[in-house]
Design an enzyme around this catalytic site. Structure first.
Site, PDB file in Angstrom:
ATOM      1  N   ASP A  99       0.848  -1.192   0.000  1.00 45.58           N
ATOM      2  CA  ASP A  99       0.000   0.000   0.000  1.00 45.58           C
ATOM      3  C   ASP A  99       0.884   1.243   0.000  1.00 45.58           C
ATOM      4  O   ASP A  99       1.814   1.349   0.804  1.00 45.58           O
ATOM      5  CB  ASP A  99      -0.894   0.004   1.253  1.00 45.58           C
ATOM      6  N   ASP A 207      -3.129   4.637  -2.307  1.00 47.54           N
ATOM      7  CA  ASP A 207      -4.216   5.153  -1.480  1.00 47.54           C
ATOM      8  C   ASP A 207      -4.598   6.569  -1.911  1.00 47.54           C
ATOM      9  O   ASP A 207      -3.740   7.393  -2.223  1.00 47.54           O
ATOM     10  CB  ASP A 207      -3.739   5.154  -0.020  1.00 47.54           C
ATOM     11  N   GLU A 268      -6.726   4.127  -5.759  1.00 46.64           N
ATOM     12  CA  GLU A 268      -8.024   4.290  -5.119  1.00 46.64           C
ATOM     13  C   GLU A 268      -8.605   5.622  -5.589  1.00 46.64           C
ATOM     14  O   GLU A 268      -8.017   6.670  -5.341  1.00 46.64           O
ATOM     15  CB  GLU A 268      -7.866   4.288  -3.593  1.00 46.64           C
ATOM     16  N   HIS A 346     -10.919  -3.861   2.604  1.00 44.66           N
ATOM     17  CA  HIS A 346     -10.796  -3.541   4.025  1.00 44.66           C
ATOM     18  C   HIS A 346     -11.705  -2.401   4.464  1.00 44.66           C
ATOM     19  O   HIS A 346     -11.884  -2.177   5.669  1.00 44.66           O
ATOM     20  CB  HIS A 346      -9.342  -3.171   4.333  1.00 44.66           C
ATOM     21  N   ASP A 347     -12.281  -1.659   3.513  1.00 43.86           N
ATOM     22  CA  ASP A 347     -13.149  -0.527   3.825  1.00 43.86           C
ATOM     23  C   ASP A 347     -14.625  -0.835   3.618  1.00 43.86           C
ATOM     24  O   ASP A 347     -15.460   0.074   3.699  1.00 43.86           O
ATOM     25  CB  ASP A 347     -12.786   0.676   2.947  1.00 43.86           C
TER      26      ASP A 347
END
Length: 587
Positions: A99, A207, A268, A346-347
């Site tokens: 990440d 991210d 993202e 994960h979100d």
């Protein structure tokens, strides 16, 4: 003709370190735990793993607040463990992504400590500082603008010693970096990227990739919520004018270490609904990012302003199908773009609990949703536990089990803004039960052993293990050929066997008005897929099926019920048909 990049027919498995596998009995997942499960990951048939932040962090936002890019969070292990993980992946033919969190750091990062130490510090301009505004009537100090943080409240935090505000689009412990400063960018590239590229990683999930270029006059956002002094402002700070320049620099760093261009970047990309804006990032000609995560599908049934401002399970199939189609237009044959396919990360809450049936029809609906996402074009992303059909936490759990900063802040906001109104509190709890990020962060369910095999029997896991771990776990499903896990393995194999129509096919919704059954086709390289998915508990006829298959050679590639392929769809039944468009032989 240039070879097809490896990632265009890849399936990538996402790992959340804290919740994957604990190797030392402290109740927290770690890097040696991931290494111990690499054979399992390889057995799934995926091509790569993406590891969520394992960097040193005070963990206000589960590692997305990084205090040192070149160190590892101590409970997870050491840099040497990351090196061993890289080697273990490569030895098994797996690639590994890390990440890349570079919109902000932790407030404990040495750079920010220097920046806030004095207005004259050389690193003051590495972050975004602004003087206060004052109310003309009361002369009370106010933030520089009305932007709302993603986690609620103002996006500006007051720093008493230096008498200025700093910007934090997320938590106050996550100050935004100033990308307008070239020195900041070069330090980021060296510390966050080159340090790990030198150790052999294969790319990054990037991210909040569209937030680096912000309007330097920091204007107020339009007032969408008059009841709140702070307004959502993503339309202002996302997709700014310097994004192409910044991403070009990132690509130059990647090519230093991967000169053949096989490093992958997955951005993202929130708050970017327009296809033309997305193509600015994923067009091959633009050469900005390999692909992006669009949120059309996973934002289904979320509140337009705050995600939890919704009534659970009020989504419609017409809305969901429109969102599916929106993600597929990037690959409609008229562009050089690329997409991703995912239902969980994960979100996000667990897909079975959102669009399936975690009760009586759990297994069938988990398999049906697997067919949906695996049939979509783009690179497929699979989140840990999705392959065994993990579900949201039980509704009867106390709200104290929710640990995520977003969940905690929202629940507190409802308490304070409604003076603990019982109806509002109940609605808030129901929204958390439905959409909280916590659901994806429950420990991985490996077996029916105590603590689901995630940690030692006597250990206290950092998050409570789901009550259903004895029924839903890897070991139990490994021993069952028709399990959700076995289904996913077979599905990934089929997808890889027909890349031209699964990963790269052109999507067409066959019956856009249907509120019970999703029927679509995919065309690619002389082949066609027909996909039929029943999203309900009633038996449904598929009127279009005969016309879609008539006069062609076809077979059912994948299905979650037994049958000859022409019956009505049973509850949560799905089928994927392979049709040879070149033949006129009736099956």
């Amino acid at each position: 003709m240039a070879p097809t990049p490896w990632w265009k027919n890849a399936s990538i498995y996402q790992i959340y370190p804290a919740s994957f596998q604990d190797s030392n009995g402290d109740g927290i997942g770690d890097l040696p735990g991931i290494i111990s499960r690499l054979d399992y990951i390889q057995s799934l048939g995926v091509d790569a793993i993406w590891v969520c932040p394992m960097y040193d962090s005070p963990q206000y936002d589960m590692g997305y607040d990084i205090s040192d890019y070149e160190a590892v969070y101590a409970p997870y292990g050491k840099v040497a463990d990351v090196e061993a993980l890289i080697a273990g992946c490569h030895a098994r033919g797996l690639r590994i992504l890390l990440d890349l969190v570079i919109n902000h750091t932790s407030h404990e990062h040495a750079w920010f400590r220097a920046s806030r130490s004095s207005r004259t510090d050389p690193k003051r301009d590495w972050y975004i500082w602004r003087p206060p505004r004052y109310d003309p009537a009361t002369r009370q100090r106010q933030p520089p603008n009305n932007w709302r943080s993603f986690f609620g409240g103002s996006a500006w935090a007051w720093d008493e010693p230096t008498q200025e505000y700093y910007l934090h689009l997320f938590a106050p412990q996550q100050p935004d970096l100033n990308w307008e400063n070239p020195a900041t960018r070069q330090a980021l590239y060296a510390s966050a990227m080159e340090f790990w590229l030198q150790r052999g990683i294969d790319g990054f999930r990037v991210d909040t990739v569209n937030m680096y270029s912000k309007p330097q006059d920091f204007p107020d956002a339009p007032i969408l919520d008059p009841s709140n002094p702070y307004q959502p402002a993503a339309s202002l700070f996302c997709n700014g004018p310097r994004m192409p320049e910044f991403l070009t620099e990132i690509n130059q760093v990647l090519r230093k270490y991967r000169p053949h261009g096989d490093a992958i970047t997955v951005g993202e990309l929130p708050a970017t609904p327009d296809r033309s804006d997305v193509l600015r990032y994923v067009s091959a000609a633009a050469n900005q990012l390999s692909m992006v995560f669009q949120f059309d599908i996973v934002d289904c049934n979320m509140g337009a302003d705050l995600r939890f401002n919704t009534v659970p399970h009020t989504w419609t199939l017409s809305d969901l199908r429109a969102r599916v189609a929106a993600t597929q237009t990037l690959m409609d044959g008229s562009t050089d773009g690329w997409s991703t396919a995912f239902l969980e990360n994960h979100d996000q809450a667990r897909c079975v609990s959102r669009w399936g049936s975690p009760g009586k029809h759990w297994e069938k609906s988990a398999k049906m949703l697997a067919m949906l996402v695996a049939s979509l074009s783009g690179t497929l992303f699979l989140y840990q536990g999705q392959e065994i059909g993990m579900t949201n936490a039980p509704n009867h759990w106390d709200v104290g089990e929710y640990k995520d900063v977003d969940s905690v802040n929202y629940y507190r906001y409802v308490q304070e803004s409604t003076d603990n109104d019982p109806v509002a509190i109940q609605n808030a709890k129901q929204a958390l039960d439905y959409l909280a990020r916590d659901h994806a962060r429950l420990p991985m369910q490996w077996s029916a052993a105590p603590q689901a095999g995630f940690t030692d029997a006597e250990a206290k896991p950092w998050m409570r293990v789901h009550d259903n771990f004895k029924e839903v776990n890897v070991k139990g499903q490994t021993d069952q050929e028709d399990s959700v896990l076995g289904f996913w393995k077979a599905l990934l194999g089929v997808r890889k066997q027909f890349p031209g129509v699964f990963a790269a096919g052109v999507y067409r919704d066959v019956d856009p008005e249907n509120e019970e059954v999703l029927v679509f086709e995919k065309l690619g390289r002389g082949e066609k897929l027909v996909v039929t998915l029943n999203f309900g508990t009633e038996v449904r006829e598929v009127q279009e099926l005969e016309g879609l298959l008539k006069g062609k050679s076809w077979r059912v590639l994948v299905g979650n019920y037994e049958g000859d392929g022409m019956e009505a769809l049973r509850p949560y039944e799905g089928r994927i048909y392979l049709v040879d468009v070149e033949t006129a032989t009736v099956a």
